[in-house]
Design a protein around this motif. Structure first.
Motif, PDB file in Angstrom:
ATOM      1  N   TYR A 190       0.826  -1.199   0.000  1.00  0.00           N
ATOM      2  CA  TYR A 190       0.000   0.000   0.000  1.00  0.00           C
ATOM      3  C   TYR A 190       0.868   1.260   0.000  1.00  0.00           C
ATOM      4  CZ  TYR A 190      -4.166  -2.788   1.185  1.00  0.00           C
ATOM      5  OH  TYR A 190      -5.213  -3.678   1.172  1.00  0.00           O
ATOM      6  N   LEU A 191       1.924   1.236   0.801  1.00  0.00           N
ATOM      7  CA  LEU A 191       2.778   2.417   0.934  1.00  0.00           C
ATOM      8  C   LEU A 191       3.439   2.777  -0.397  1.00  0.00           C
ATOM      9  CD1 LEU A 191       3.652   4.195   3.460  1.00  0.00           C
ATOM     10  CD2 LEU A 191       5.854   3.042   3.256  1.00  0.00           C
TER      11      LEU A 191
ATOM     12  N   ASN B 111      -7.199   7.646  -1.386  1.00  0.00           N
ATOM     13  CA  ASN B 111      -7.725   7.780  -0.028  1.00  0.00           C
ATOM     14  C   ASN B 111      -8.185   6.441   0.537  1.00  0.00           C
ATOM     15  OD1 ASN B 111      -7.190  10.467   0.170  1.00  0.00           O
ATOM     16  ND2 ASN B 111      -9.304  11.150   0.271  1.00  0.00           N
ATOM     17  N   ILE B 112      -8.780   5.605  -0.292  1.00  0.00           N
ATOM     18  CA  ILE B 112      -9.188   4.275   0.164  1.00  0.00           C
ATOM     19  C   ILE B 112      -7.966   3.489   0.626  1.00  0.00           C
ATOM     20  CG2 ILE B 112     -10.192   2.066  -0.539  1.00  0.00           C
ATOM     21  CD1 ILE B 112     -11.912   3.626  -2.551  1.00  0.00           C
ATOM     22  N   ILE B 113      -6.914   3.518  -0.191  1.00  0.00           N
ATOM     23  CA  ILE B 113      -5.677   2.802   0.164  1.00  0.00           C
ATOM     24  C   ILE B 113      -5.051   3.389   1.422  1.00  0.00           C
ATOM     25  CG2 ILE B 113      -3.348   2.187  -0.622  1.00  0.00           C
ATOM     26  CD1 ILE B 113      -4.406   2.354  -3.508  1.00  0.00           C
ATOM     27  N   PHE B 114      -5.076   4.720   1.520  1.00  0.00           N
ATOM     28  CA  PHE B 114      -4.461   5.399   2.664  1.00  0.00           C
ATOM     29  C   PHE B 114      -5.167   5.037   3.971  1.00  0.00           C
ATOM     30  CE2 PHE B 114      -3.911   9.433   5.201  1.00  0.00           C
ATOM     31  CZ  PHE B 114      -2.563   9.216   5.501  1.00  0.00           C
TER      32      PHE B 114
ATOM     33  N   ILE C  34       1.777   7.196  12.026  1.00  0.00           N
ATOM     34  CA  ILE C  34       3.147   7.553  11.657  1.00  0.00           C
ATOM     35  C   ILE C  34       3.604   6.747  10.450  1.00  0.00           C
ATOM     36  CG2 ILE C  34       5.557   7.469  12.385  1.00  0.00           C
ATOM     37  CD1 ILE C  34       4.130   9.788  13.572  1.00  0.00           C
ATOM     38  N   PHE C  35       3.330   5.418  10.434  1.00  0.00           N
ATOM     39  CA  PHE C  35       3.733   4.601   9.283  1.00  0.00           C
ATOM     40  C   PHE C  35       3.012   5.062   8.022  1.00  0.00           C
ATOM     41  CE2 PHE C  35       3.249   1.129   6.289  1.00  0.00           C
ATOM     42  CZ  PHE C  35       4.557   0.674   6.166  1.00  0.00           C
ATOM     43  N   ALA C  36       1.703   5.294   8.132  1.00  0.00           N
ATOM     44  CA  ALA C  36       0.925   5.683   6.956  1.00  0.00           C
ATOM     45  C   ALA C  36       1.430   6.996   6.362  1.00  0.00           C
ATOM     46  CB  ALA C  36      -0.552   5.799   7.314  1.00  0.00           C
ATOM     47  N   THR C  37       1.748   7.962   7.237  1.00  0.00           N
ATOM     48  CA  THR C  37       2.212   9.252   6.724  1.00  0.00           C
ATOM     49  C   THR C  37       3.676   9.208   6.294  1.00  0.00           C
ATOM     50  OG1 THR C  37       2.685   9.993   8.994  1.00  0.00           O
ATOM     51  CG2 THR C  37       0.562  10.624   8.038  1.00  0.00           C
TER      52      THR C  37
ATOM     53  N   PHE D  54       3.636   6.270  -5.444  1.00  0.00           N
ATOM     54  CA  PHE D  54       3.590   6.529  -6.889  1.00  0.00           C
ATOM     55  C   PHE D  54       2.395   7.407  -7.253  1.00  0.00           C
ATOM     56  CE2 PHE D  54       2.150   5.550 -11.193  1.00  0.00           C
ATOM     57  CZ  PHE D  54       3.294   5.886 -11.905  1.00  0.00           C
ATOM     58  N   ILE D  55       1.218   7.085  -6.665  1.00  0.00           N
ATOM     59  CA  ILE D  55       0.011   7.854  -6.996  1.00  0.00           C
ATOM     60  C   ILE D  55       0.148   9.296  -6.528  1.00  0.00           C
ATOM     61  CG2 ILE D  55      -2.455   8.120  -6.527  1.00  0.00           C
ATOM     62  CD1 ILE D  55      -2.649   5.076  -6.311  1.00  0.00           C
ATOM     63  N   TRP D  56       0.486   9.495  -5.251  1.00  0.00           N
ATOM     64  CA  TRP D  56       0.552  10.851  -4.717  1.00  0.00           C
ATOM     65  C   TRP D  56       1.787  11.602  -5.205  1.00  0.00           C
ATOM     66  CZ3 TRP D  56      -1.414   9.465   0.856  1.00  0.00           C
ATOM     67  CH2 TRP D  56      -2.811   9.582   0.862  1.00  0.00           C
ATOM     68  N   GLY D  57       2.860  10.874  -5.504  1.00  0.00           N
ATOM     69  CA  GLY D  57       4.029  11.533  -6.083  1.00  0.00           C
ATOM     70  C   GLY D  57       3.734  12.106  -7.457  1.00  0.00           C
TER      71      GLY D  57
END
Length: 288
Positions: free
Chosen positions: A10-11, A230-233, A243-246, A16-19
């Motif tokens: 997921y990370l 957002n679903i993945i996040f 902390i891991f998610a961000t 890739f998506i948000w980058g």
């Protein structure tokens, strides 16, 4: 696949998506104003999510809708406009690097709101991250006098919104499915986004070719970069920690900078140093 393995999948997917989102914002701003871009991003995401997740709205308890609404505005509505406005003045790669302050701000908010104690190493991580941010911004202002680097403050504010958002989701919405949270968020935001779009004069310029091209970029940004991401996040938050998610923001600048290079963006050597200092500070603050 175990949760430990899945959270890394997921990370990387999110990175890739948000980058890629920052270059999509840059391309969208060619034909759209920041308010139009932010609104369309939310509207396209809302349409997509309602199409696939409207049944999930009924399983959200009435008592939790206030948290769904709060996370909608903090995690999506406000940042969508802040990033669009900021990128009218600063490069997409710089915006992505400043966004990497999110884990650091998550730690700060956790300490202030939930009484989580700072370790000495984490305090230095916060301090180092702030030093790197100032170096990145001030050097960028000196070497790019045509850009207004005060707009970088908007990205920092957006990262604080994200930090508050992930803590609220972990504390108050962990019992809901990611699709329920995400669909609930966007049903809350649909009317405000439509109001802003109608007020922006968008429908008077839809016939312009460059506006139409920009809309195509924002469709991708809304559906993939906002809805699916957002679903993945939210799923990542639920199976790991805020902390891991961000910490996805460690990887986002790498993807965003690669897109920036393809679009003729370049950081100065001092900005590279500032970017490294920011990421090192965030690493110290988030490290167990």
């Amino acid at each position: 696949m175990s949760s430990k393995q899945l959270k890394w999948v997921y990370l990387i997917t999110l990175a890739f998506i948000w980058g890629s989102s920052f270059i999509l914002i840059k391309k969208g701003l060619i034909g759209l104003t920041p308010m139009q871009l932010g609104s369309l991003r939310i509207i396209f995401a809302a349409i997509f999510l309602l199409a696939i997740g409207y049944k999930n709205l009924t399983i959200i308890p009435k008592s939790q809708w206030k948290y769904v609404a709060l996370t909608a505005f903090l995690g999506t509505f406000i940042p969508a406009y802040l990033f669009a406005i900021a990128q009218t003045q600063i490069d997409s790669s710089v915006s992505s690097i400043l966004n990497s302050l999110t884990p650091l701000n998550t730690l700060i908010f956790g300490a202030l709101a939930f009484g989580i104690s700072f370790q000495k190493r984490q305090f230095w991580g916060v301090f180092i991250g702030l030093v790197g941010s100032m170096l990145l911004v001030f050097n960028g202002a000196i070497n790019h006098p045509n850009q207004n680097y005060y707009y970088a403050i908007l990205v920092v504010i957006a990262s604080f919104c994200y930090a508050i958002n992930v803590n609220l989701i972990k504390k108050h919405l962990s019992n809901l499915s990611p699709l329920s949270i995400t669909t609930g968020n966007f049903i809350v935001l649909l009317l405000p986004a439509l109001f802003v779009l109608f007020s922006s004069g968008f429908f008077e310029v839809t016939h312009v070719v460059k506006v139409q091209h920009s809309i195509l970029f924002i469709i991708v940004l809304g559906v993939v970069g906002t809805g699916i991401a957002n679903i993945i996040f939210f799923k990542t938050i639920q199976i790991s920690s805020p902390i891991f998610a961000t910490s996805v923001t460690y990887l986002i600048p790498v993807v965003a900078f690669s897109w920036g290079l393809l679009d003729n963006e370049m950081l100065t050597p001092v900005q590279f140093l500032g970017a490294f200092i920011v990421l090192f500070g965030v690493y110290l603050s988030a490290k167990k």
